[in-house]
Design an enzyme around this catalytic site. Structure first.
Site, PDB file in Angstrom:
ATOM      1  N   LYS A 221       0.812  -1.225   0.000  1.00 35.12           N
ATOM      2  CA  LYS A 221       0.000   0.000   0.000  1.00 35.12           C
ATOM      3  C   LYS A 221       0.843   1.271   0.000  1.00 35.12           C
ATOM      4  CE  LYS A 221      -4.407  -1.868   0.954  1.00 35.12           C
ATOM      5  NZ  LYS A 221      -5.631  -1.985   1.721  1.00 35.12           N
ATOM      6  N   ARG A 255      -4.556 -10.140   4.137  1.00 41.31           N
ATOM      7  CA  ARG A 255      -4.673 -10.127   2.675  1.00 41.31           C
ATOM      8  C   ARG A 255      -3.351  -9.629   2.094  1.00 41.31           C
ATOM      9  NH1 ARG A 255      -5.982  -6.506  -1.310  1.00 41.31           N
ATOM     10  NH2 ARG A 255      -7.318  -7.236  -3.003  1.00 41.31           N
TER      11      ARG A 255
HETATM   12  C1  7PJ Z   1      -8.271  -4.310   0.375  1.00 43.32           C
HETATM   13  C2  7PJ Z   1      -9.255  -5.054  -0.258  1.00 43.32           C
HETATM   14  C3  7PJ Z   1      -8.203  -4.317   1.809  1.00 43.32           C
HETATM   15  C4  7PJ Z   1     -10.082  -5.825   1.749  1.00 43.32           C
HETATM   16  C5  7PJ Z   1      -8.084  -4.014  -1.741  1.00 43.32           C
HETATM   17  C6  7PJ Z   1      -4.926  -2.978  -2.635  1.00 43.32           C
HETATM   18  C7  7PJ Z   1      -6.211  -2.331  -2.955  1.00 43.32           C
HETATM   19  N1  7PJ Z   1     -10.146  -5.815   0.398  1.00 43.32           N
HETATM   20  N2  7PJ Z   1      -9.118  -4.858  -1.595  1.00 43.32           N
HETATM   21  N3  7PJ Z   1      -9.137  -5.098   2.431  1.00 43.32           N
HETATM   22  N4  7PJ Z   1      -7.522  -3.672  -0.566  1.00 43.32           N
HETATM   23  N5  7PJ Z   1     -10.954  -6.554   2.439  1.00 43.32           N
HETATM   24  O1  7PJ Z   1      -4.796  -4.196  -2.524  1.00 43.32           O
HETATM   25  O2  7PJ Z   1      -3.946  -2.185  -2.498  1.00 43.32           O
HETATM   26  O3  7PJ Z   1      -7.389  -3.670   2.474  1.00 43.32           O
HETATM   27  S1  7PJ Z   1      -7.552  -3.453  -3.293  1.00 43.32           S
END
Ligand code: 7PJ
Length: 280
Positions: A221, A255
């Site tokens: 990020k 994640r």
């Molecule tokens: C997240 C996501 C997160 C959840 C993305 C990226 C942007 N879903 N989808 N939590 N981020 N639940 O991966 O930088 O932080 S997309």
């Protein structure tokens, strides 16, 4: 702690890694639809070998300023990949989408978890999840992807994010989603300054009061870019440190794009956490 899926339960006794699988034309060299499915399937298999338990399939970028994708295009990207993964690999598939029609097609293709950065606020989203008996991940986002980073403000970021998630969980339960099918996520980077992100990570323990398993995403990020001056391909080390802190404070699912490293960091943190709970 468990997460109830449509026809089985996922054990969250040990923290798990959710591997990110982007199925966007630019995420794989473009050789048409079939080549895209093959490449995505191969990536999913590799992430499972590295220790992921959940594969999060997304067909639309939620990054600030990303081009919107039509409903039809998005479901044509994700459904064949989900079907192939579920047919040939042993894992839980989640679908990363804000669109009810995509959720519906993804669940029909075998997705058991809906990961929605919009927390099922789109009309009809709760009904779709409930009808499929899918588990859901409700994430906090202030504003919309295109404007969320324009001067986000909170009086009390931890309290406001927590109140939002509690309210969304109640709405989902009222709409027929099982209480133990709900994950919550503070949404690092989604309508937050670096100070807000740091505060949410530092006080993640406060979210335990909501009584649901927590998921957190920090992988690659942009806050690491701003705070530490690192380009996107050099943010693994601070992401691992942050994942460890999150697990230490109770996060049950991390994640991540870099699964092997994240799985090791998560496992190690959990071993220390287990030792803390032991009697002397
Ligand atoms: C997240 C996501 C997160 C959840 C993305 C990226 C942007 N879903 N989808 N939590 N981020 N639940 O991966 O930088 O932080 S997309």
């Amino acid at each position: 702690m468990i997460l109830q899926l449509p026809n089985r339960t996922l054990d969250l006794g040990e923290p798990l890694v959710m591997g990110v699988l982007n199925v966007t034309p630019d995420s794989f060299s473009d050789g048409g639809r079939y080549a895209g499915v093959e490449a995505a399937f191969g990536r999913a298999r590799a992430m499972l070998a590295e220790g992921a338990v959940i594969i999060d399939v997304g067909g639309e970028s939620t990054r600030p300023g990303a081009a919107p994708v039509s409903e039809q295009e998005e479901l044509e990207r994700v459904a064949p990949v989900i079907e192939r993964i579920r047919r040939e690999l042993d894992c839980v598939v989640s679908v990363d989408t804000m669109k009810p029609a995509v959720m519906d097609a993804a669940c029909a293709a075998g997705a058991e978890l809906i990961n929605d950065v919009y927390a099922l606020r789109a009309p009809g989203a709760i009904e779709v999840a409930s009808r499929h008996r899918a588990a859901v991940c409700l994430m906090h986002m202030l504003g919309q992807p295109r404007d969320m980073q324009q001067d986000p403000q909170y009086r009390d970021v931890v309290g406001e994010v927590s109140d939002f998630l509690a309210q969304r969980a109640r709405a989902c339960e009222a709409g027929g989603i099982a209480p133990d099918s709900i994950l919550l996520d503070p949404g690092i980077g989604f309508g937050k300054t670096d100070a807000h992100n740091l505060r949410l990570i530092a006080r993640l323990d406060a979210f335990a009061a909501l009584g649901k398993p927590l998921l957190i995403g920090v992988s690659r990020k942009s806050m690491f870019g701003r705070l530490l001056g690192l380009p996107v391909d050099a943010r693994l080390h601070p992401a691992l440190a942050t994942a460890a802190v999150a697990v230490w404070q109770g996060a049950r699912i991390v994640r991540a794009h870099d699964v092997a490293a994240t799985a090791e960091a998560v496992k190690m943190t959990n071993k220390i956490l287990m030792a803390r709970a032991e009697q002397d």
